[in-house]
Design a protein around this motif. Structure first.
Motif, PDB file in Angstrom:
ATOM      1  N   SER A  63       0.850  -1.184   0.000  1.00  0.00           N
ATOM      2  CA  SER A  63       0.000   0.000   0.000  1.00  0.00           C
ATOM      3  C   SER A  63       0.888   1.238   0.000  1.00  0.00           C
ATOM      4  N   PRO A  64       0.376   2.398  -0.397  1.00  0.00           N
ATOM      5  CA  PRO A  64       1.195   3.611  -0.392  1.00  0.00           C
ATOM      6  C   PRO A  64       1.805   3.873   0.981  1.00  0.00           C
ATOM      7  N   GLY A  65       3.121   4.057   1.007  1.00  0.00           N
ATOM      8  CA  GLY A  65       3.815   4.316   2.263  1.00  0.00           C
ATOM      9  C   GLY A  65       4.219   3.080   3.027  1.00  0.00           C
ATOM     10  N   ALA A  66       3.841   1.885   2.548  1.00  0.00           N
ATOM     11  CA  ALA A  66       4.168   0.644   3.254  1.00  0.00           C
ATOM     12  C   ALA A  66       5.640   0.289   3.061  1.00  0.00           C
ATOM     13  N   TRP A  67       6.206  -0.415   4.040  1.00  0.00           N
ATOM     14  CA  TRP A  67       7.612  -0.817   4.036  1.00  0.00           C
ATOM     15  C   TRP A  67       7.716  -2.332   3.953  1.00  0.00           C
ATOM     16  N   VAL A  68       8.716  -2.808   3.202  1.00  0.00           N
ATOM     17  CA  VAL A  68       9.067  -4.219   3.187  1.00  0.00           C
ATOM     18  C   VAL A  68      10.584  -4.343   3.283  1.00  0.00           C
ATOM     19  N   GLY A  69      11.063  -5.502   3.725  1.00  0.00           N
ATOM     20  CA  GLY A  69      12.504  -5.736   3.778  1.00  0.00           C
ATOM     21  C   GLY A  69      12.993  -6.043   5.173  1.00  0.00           C
ATOM     22  N   SER A  70      14.116  -5.398   5.551  1.00  0.00           N
ATOM     23  CA  SER A  70      14.797  -5.653   6.818  1.00  0.00           C
ATOM     24  C   SER A  70      15.148  -7.132   6.931  1.00  0.00           C
ATOM     25  N   VAL A  71      15.736  -7.665   5.852  1.00  0.00           N
ATOM     26  CA  VAL A  71      16.092  -9.076   5.793  1.00  0.00           C
ATOM     27  C   VAL A  71      17.391  -9.300   6.559  1.00  0.00           C
ATOM     28  N   GLY A  72      17.322 -10.009   7.654  1.00  0.00           N
ATOM     29  CA  GLY A  72      18.492 -10.281   8.486  1.00  0.00           C
ATOM     30  C   GLY A  72      18.058 -10.675   9.882  1.00  0.00           C
ATOM     31  N   THR A  73      19.013 -11.107  10.685  1.00  0.00           N
ATOM     32  CA  THR A  73      18.716 -11.512  12.055  1.00  0.00           C
ATOM     33  C   THR A  73      19.606 -10.762  13.027  1.00  0.00           C
ATOM     34  N   MET A  74      19.176 -10.708  14.274  1.00  0.00           N
ATOM     35  CA  MET A  74      19.942  -9.992  15.279  1.00  0.00           C
ATOM     36  C   MET A  74      19.678 -10.597  16.653  1.00  0.00           C
ATOM     37  N   MET A  75      20.505 -10.244  17.586  1.00  0.00           N
ATOM     38  CA  MET A  75      20.264 -10.669  18.964  1.00  0.00           C
ATOM     39  C   MET A  75      20.845  -9.628  19.896  1.00  0.00           C
ATOM     40  N   ASN A  76      20.280  -9.546  21.084  1.00  0.00           N
ATOM     41  CA  ASN A  76      20.865  -8.672  22.088  1.00  0.00           C
ATOM     42  C   ASN A  76      21.070  -9.454  23.372  1.00  0.00           C
ATOM     43  N   SER A  77      21.995  -8.982  24.161  1.00  0.00           N
ATOM     44  CA  SER A  77      22.329  -9.644  25.406  1.00  0.00           C
ATOM     45  C   SER A  77      22.994  -8.618  26.308  1.00  0.00           C
ATOM     46  N   ASN A  78      23.182  -8.971  27.553  1.00  0.00           N
ATOM     47  CA  ASN A  78      23.935  -8.098  28.442  1.00  0.00           C
ATOM     48  C   ASN A  78      24.863  -8.944  29.293  1.00  0.00           C
ATOM     49  N   GLN A  79      25.945  -8.349  29.692  1.00  0.00           N
ATOM     50  CA  GLN A  79      26.964  -9.024  30.480  1.00  0.00           C
ATOM     51  C   GLN A  79      27.372  -8.116  31.636  1.00  0.00           C
ATOM     52  N   PRO A  80      27.752  -8.697  32.778  1.00  0.00           N
ATOM     53  CA  PRO A  80      28.238  -7.873  33.886  1.00  0.00           C
ATOM     54  C   PRO A  80      29.461  -7.072  33.454  1.00  0.00           C
ATOM     55  N   VAL A  81      29.520  -5.820  33.894  1.00  0.00           N
ATOM     56  CA  VAL A  81      30.675  -4.987  33.567  1.00  0.00           C
ATOM     57  C   VAL A  81      31.940  -5.621  34.119  1.00  0.00           C
ATOM     58  N   GLN A  82      31.854  -6.185  35.301  1.00  0.00           N
ATOM     59  CA  GLN A  82      32.963  -6.939  35.870  1.00  0.00           C
ATOM     60  C   GLN A  82      32.388  -7.953  36.854  1.00  0.00           C
ATOM     61  N   SER A  83      33.176  -8.938  37.167  1.00  0.00           N
ATOM     62  CA  SER A  83      32.700 -10.004  38.038  1.00  0.00           C
ATOM     63  C   SER A  83      32.183  -9.440  39.351  1.00  0.00           C
ATOM     64  N   GLY A  84      30.952  -9.864  39.713  1.00  0.00           N
ATOM     65  CA  GLY A  84      30.370  -9.416  40.967  1.00  0.00           C
ATOM     66  C   GLY A  84      29.746  -8.038  40.902  1.00  0.00           C
ATOM     67  N   SER A  85      29.795  -7.399  39.737  1.00  0.00           N
ATOM     68  CA  SER A  85      29.252  -6.044  39.617  1.00  0.00           C
ATOM     69  C   SER A  85      27.750  -6.103  39.372  1.00  0.00           C
TER      70      SER A  85
END
Length: 307
Positions: free
Chosen positions: A161-183
């Protein structure tokens, strides 16, 4: 505000979702089901409505299926509370529609930024299998991105439709890790597959990132292969089409309008009323088609007589 987020329902697995819509994953679910599910406007334009707990509606031989929201493998909350599609639901739906003598054509209405990678291949195969036995039209109103486009790519045609978007073909992931042990502080990391490990690789290390990227790239390869086959574009040409710069490492972009058509990602550009009129005419019962043909001939004869 605390509570379960949409992202928590998907877990920490890789996602195929448009980056601009990542904040949706942080949205907190309400404490109870909404009183009603908002109707998808494109389907309202078609004169049909999918009620709460329903996955599709059949009107005059055409099955209308909403593919909306953040896509998940089997989240009952997202499906029943919000009317969002799930992969398991789509597998059941496409199987039933493929086997139905009542249904002559199928329309998938897309309004989704994508979602989880887990489970998507099964739904992709279900759409492909249905399209092998009867026409399956994809109407993008206004977004079929990432995992959503993965599904749309298997349809008989894709109309934006007018203004519609398609694509963004790809995969991703996010995660987090402690800045330092015990932090108590954490560093957030987001990785994307090459062209756009363990259960929880340490993304703060080269080894952890390499492991995660191997996984993402394998998922991306499946994604590219499905789109390539569904759209009839070679994988090499597809990678170029998914990048605005021509550098395939910069793929995974979204496109709209005639640009999406010229890149082979869609087949046409129509507004909702034009699309509905065209599809309805394609699958109208034979007697309706005959009546319309007779009316057209009568009007032509009348016009000729008035000359």
């Amino acid at each position: 505000m605390s509570g379960t987020t949409i992202g928590a329902l998907l877990g920490t697995a890789a996602v195929a979702i448009c980056a601009e819509h990542l904040p949706m994953l942080d949205a907190v679910l309400p404490g109870q089901a909404p009183e009603s599910v908002e109707a998808m406007q494109a389907m309202v334009g078609a004169g049909v409505k999918v009620e709460r707990g329903e996955r599709y509606a059949v009107h005059r031989g055409i099955a209308y299926v909403p593919v909306r929201g953040v896509l998940s493998p089997n989240s009952e909350i997202l499906e029943r509370w919000f009317g969002w599609a799930t992969y398991h639901g789509l597998i059941d739906t496409m199987g039933a529609l493929a086997a139905s003598d009542e249904v002559r054509g199928v329309v998938l209405f897309f309004d989704t930024p994508g979602g989880a990678v887990v489970g998507v291949q099964g739904a992709v195969e279900a759409v492909k299998a249905c399209a092998a036995v009867k026409p399956v039209h994809a109407f993008v109103y206004p977004l079929a991105a990432s995992a959503g486009y993965w599904l749309a790519s298997q349809c008989t045609e894709i109309i934006v439709s007018p203004g519609a978007w398609v694509g963004s073909v790809g995969t991703m992931m996010n995660s987090n890790q402690p800045v330092q042990s015990g932090s108590s502080g954490y560093q957030d990391y987001i990785l994307t597959s090459q062209h756009a490990g363990a259960k929880r690789p340490d993304l703060s290390t080269d080894e952890g990132r390499a492991l995660a990227l191997d996984r993402l790239n394998a998922m991306e390869a499946d994604f590219h292969a499905a789109v390539s086959e569904g759209r009839g574009i070679s994988i090499d040409d597809l990678k170029v089409s998914l990048s605005r710069s021509g550098n395939t490492a910069h793929g995974g972009d979204v496109f709209w309008g005639q640009d999406a058509v010229e890149r082979g990602l869609a087949d046409g550009l129509e507004d909702i009323s034009t699309f509905i009129a065209r599809v309805s005419a394609l699958y109208a019962p034979p007697q309706q088609r005959q009546a319309r043909a007779m009316m057209a001939r009568a009007k032509a004869a009348q016009a000729k007589a008035s000359l």
